[in-house]
Scaffold this motif. Structure first.
Motif, short mmCIF file in Angstrom:
data_model
loop_
_atom_site.label_atom_id
_atom_site.label_comp_id
_atom_site.label_asym_id
_atom_site.label_seq_id
_atom_site.Cartn_x
_atom_site.Cartn_y
_atom_site.Cartn_z
N UNK A 161 0.80 -1.23 0.00
CA UNK A 161 0.00 0.00 0.00
C UNK A 161 0.83 1.28 0.00
N UNK A 162 2.01 1.23 0.63
CA UNK A 162 2.83 2.46 0.71
C UNK A 162 3.31 2.93 -0.65
N UNK A 163 3.26 2.09 -1.66
CA UNK A 163 3.71 2.49 -2.99
C UNK A 163 2.60 3.11 -3.84
N UNK A 164 1.38 3.11 -3.30
CA UNK A 164 0.31 3.89 -3.92
C UNK A 164 -0.33 3.33 -5.17
N UNK A 165 -0.15 2.06 -5.43
CA UNK A 165 -0.72 1.46 -6.64
C UNK A 165 -2.24 1.52 -6.68
N UNK A 166 -2.88 1.26 -5.54
CA UNK A 166 -4.35 1.25 -5.51
C UNK A 166 -4.90 2.62 -5.89
N UNK A 167 -4.24 3.69 -5.39
CA UNK A 167 -4.70 5.05 -5.72
C UNK A 167 -4.51 5.36 -7.20
N UNK A 168 -3.38 4.92 -7.76
CA UNK A 168 -3.13 5.16 -9.20
C UNK A 168 -4.17 4.44 -10.06
N UNK A 169 -4.51 3.22 -9.66
CA UNK A 169 -5.53 2.48 -10.42
C UNK A 169 -6.89 3.15 -10.27
N UNK A 170 -7.19 3.57 -9.04
CA UNK A 170 -8.50 4.20 -8.78
C UNK A 170 -8.65 5.46 -9.63
N UNK A 171 -7.55 6.22 -9.78
CA UNK A 171 -7.59 7.46 -10.57
C UNK A 171 -7.96 7.18 -12.02
N UNK A 172 -7.75 5.96 -12.47
CA UNK A 172 -8.14 5.59 -13.85
C UNK A 172 -9.38 4.68 -13.86
N UNK A 173 -10.13 4.71 -12.75
CA UNK A 173 -11.42 4.01 -12.72
C UNK A 173 -11.32 2.51 -12.50
N UNK A 174 -10.22 2.07 -11.89
CA UNK A 174 -10.04 0.63 -11.67
C UNK A 174 -9.94 0.36 -10.16
N UNK A 175 -10.81 -0.51 -9.66
CA UNK A 175 -10.78 -0.89 -8.24
C UNK A 175 -9.79 -2.04 -8.08
N UNK A 176 -8.94 -1.95 -7.04
CA UNK A 176 -7.99 -3.05 -6.82
C UNK A 176 -8.46 -3.90 -5.64
N UNK A 177 -8.20 -5.19 -5.75
CA UNK A 177 -8.60 -6.18 -4.75
C UNK A 177 -7.36 -7.03 -4.46
N UNK A 178 -6.96 -7.11 -3.18
CA UNK A 178 -5.75 -7.86 -2.85
C UNK A 178 -6.00 -8.81 -1.70
N UNK A 179 -5.34 -9.97 -1.75
CA UNK A 179 -5.53 -10.97 -0.70
C UNK A 179 -4.82 -10.56 0.58
N UNK A 180 -3.58 -10.05 0.46
CA UNK A 180 -2.81 -9.64 1.63
C UNK A 180 -2.01 -8.38 1.33
N UNK A 181 -1.52 -7.73 2.38
CA UNK A 181 -0.70 -6.52 2.20
C UNK A 181 0.57 -6.64 3.04
N UNK A 182 1.63 -6.02 2.55
CA UNK A 182 2.88 -5.91 3.31
C UNK A 182 3.20 -4.45 3.53
N UNK A 183 3.66 -4.12 4.74
CA UNK A 183 4.15 -2.76 4.99
C UNK A 183 5.46 -2.55 4.24
N UNK A 184 5.76 -1.29 3.95
CA UNK A 184 7.06 -0.93 3.37
C UNK A 184 7.12 -1.19 1.88
N UNK A 185 8.34 -1.10 1.35
CA UNK A 185 8.55 -1.24 -0.09
C UNK A 185 8.86 -2.68 -0.45
#
Ligand code: AMP
Length: 185
Positions: A161-185
């Protein structure tokens, strides 16, 4: 936990992902799914969870991004009973194709698609192993949209999440769905 224990938790699945520091370059924590898919129950529980997440969405086809997106995308397509669209790395397709270049968390890349395998208006779900900056999934989505697909959703095993991929996808109308998340890069 035994190898064939059904219904492994997200935390147990997360623990099967190997973290390799400083690969492929210094400062990157590489989240390696090799150890997840080598575990029989880890693999099947992951596909169960991804397929359950995808079943809530309208999906006419699944597009997987070479190479790790092929592993998860094909398995989920089989579960949903839909076809699979390979988003290929540059220079692999034997026919005329569409191309998109994009920036990675580390480096640059280009992906390609044979547009003849997409029917206009089909709802295509993008699948990959990991969402970092979102550049790869966005390039895949742009290719699919140029070929006439409707792309509203993208599905990942791992989100950073810290790399902002979900926000970039959302800005182009795409919802992201993920099974798990890791902190950091
Ligand atoms: P991005 O385009 O930045 O969202 O990067 C996603 C793509 O790069 C996916 O295909 C991943 O397999 C790969 N990737 C990027 N960062 C990592 C990481 N930290 N660990 C493992 N794979 C990664």
């Amino acid at each position: 936990m035994p190898e064939h224990d059904p219904g492994r938790s997200r935390e147990a699945l997360k623990a099967l992902i190997r973290t390799v520091p400083d690969f492929p370059s210094k400062g990157i924590q590489f989240r390696d799914i090799t150890t997840l898919i080598a575990d029989a129950n880890g693999l099947s529980a992951t596909i169960d969870r991804l397929a359950a997440m995808a079943s809530d969405l309208r999906v006419d086809k699944i597009a997987g991004i070479e190479a790790r997106g092929f592993i998860f995308g094909t398995a989920v397509a089989l579960r949903l009973g839909v076809g699979f669209v390979p988003i290929r790395k540059a220079g692999k397709l034997p026919v005329d194709c569409l191309e998109e270049s994009y920036a990675l968390e580390y480096g640059e890349a280009r992906v390609e698609l044979d547009p003849s395998i997409i029917d206009s208006g089909q709802h295509v779900l993008v699948v990959d192993d990991l969402l970092a900056t979102g550049g790869t999934a966005l390039a895949a989505s742009r290719l699919l949209r140029r070929a006439g697909a409707t792309v509203n959703d993208a599905l990942f095993v791992v989100d950073l999440p810290e790399l902002g991929g979900a926000a970039s996808l959302k800005a182009e109308g795409i919802a992201s769905h993920s099974m798990i998340a890791f902190d950091g890069h």
